[in-house]
Write a protein that holds these residues in place. Structure first.
Motif, short mmCIF file in Angstrom:
data_model
loop_
_atom_site.label_atom_id
_atom_site.label_comp_id
_atom_site.label_asym_id
_atom_site.label_seq_id
_atom_site.Cartn_x
_atom_site.Cartn_y
_atom_site.Cartn_z
N UNK A 39 0.83 -1.19 0.00
CA UNK A 39 0.00 0.00 0.00
C UNK A 39 0.88 1.25 0.00
N UNK A 40 0.57 2.17 -0.93
CA UNK A 40 1.30 3.44 -0.97
C UNK A 40 0.31 4.59 -0.97
N UNK A 41 0.80 5.79 -1.25
CA UNK A 41 -0.05 6.96 -1.13
C UNK A 41 -0.99 7.21 -2.31
N UNK A 42 -1.07 6.29 -3.25
CA UNK A 42 -2.05 6.41 -4.35
C UNK A 42 -3.45 6.08 -3.87
N UNK A 43 -3.55 5.39 -2.75
CA UNK A 43 -4.84 4.87 -2.29
C UNK A 43 -5.47 5.75 -1.22
N UNK A 44 -6.79 5.82 -1.24
CA UNK A 44 -7.55 6.48 -0.18
C UNK A 44 -7.71 5.43 0.92
N UNK A 45 -7.07 5.66 2.07
CA UNK A 45 -7.09 4.67 3.13
C UNK A 45 -8.12 5.03 4.20
N UNK A 82 1.83 -1.34 4.31
CA UNK A 82 1.46 -2.73 4.59
C UNK A 82 1.17 -3.47 3.29
N UNK A 83 1.17 -4.78 3.37
CA UNK A 83 0.76 -5.59 2.22
C UNK A 83 -0.74 -5.80 2.30
N UNK A 84 -1.39 -5.72 1.15
CA UNK A 84 -2.84 -5.88 1.09
C UNK A 84 -3.21 -6.53 -0.23
N UNK A 85 -4.44 -6.99 -0.30
CA UNK A 85 -4.96 -7.50 -1.57
C UNK A 85 -5.64 -6.36 -2.29
#
Length: 97
Positions: free
Chosen positions: A47-53, A61-64
């Motif tokens: 997970x990087x900063x491209x995603x809305x968390x 972290x690792x995610x699917x």
């Protein structure tokens, strides 16, 4: 986990992750077409900063990453959904364009 396409031989974990993603999309009124969940793909990503968390502590972290097929009938693509592989909880999404 290597990228995989959901199929009748998908693991229970993959099926649960897809169900979580579909439920999240329905709650957000971004409903995928019923067939989309059968054609969803899953890949393990960092997970990087491209995603809305939903919770920023998942950054790094690792995610699917659950993606749904494009549909020419839609004007906006279905967002890609991040699911925590440990809990199968939705942790974020990649907004569609």
């Amino acid at each position: 986990m290597q990228p995989s396409t959901s199929s009748p031989t998908q693991s229970d974990d993959e099926a649960d992750a897809i169900k979580s993603a579909v439920s999240f999309l329905e709650q957000m009124d971004w409903q995928p077409v019923d067939e989309d969940s059968q054609q969803a793909t899953i890949q393990s990503i960092k997970v990087d900063d491209r995603y809305e968390l939903i919770d920023s502590h998942f950054k790094g972290a690792h995610a699917w990453l659950i993606t749904f097929p494009a549909d020419s009938q839609r004007t906006i693509e279905t967002p890609h959904v991040l699911v925590d592989p440990e809990s199968n909880e939705v942790i974020g999404y990649l907004p569609s364009e």
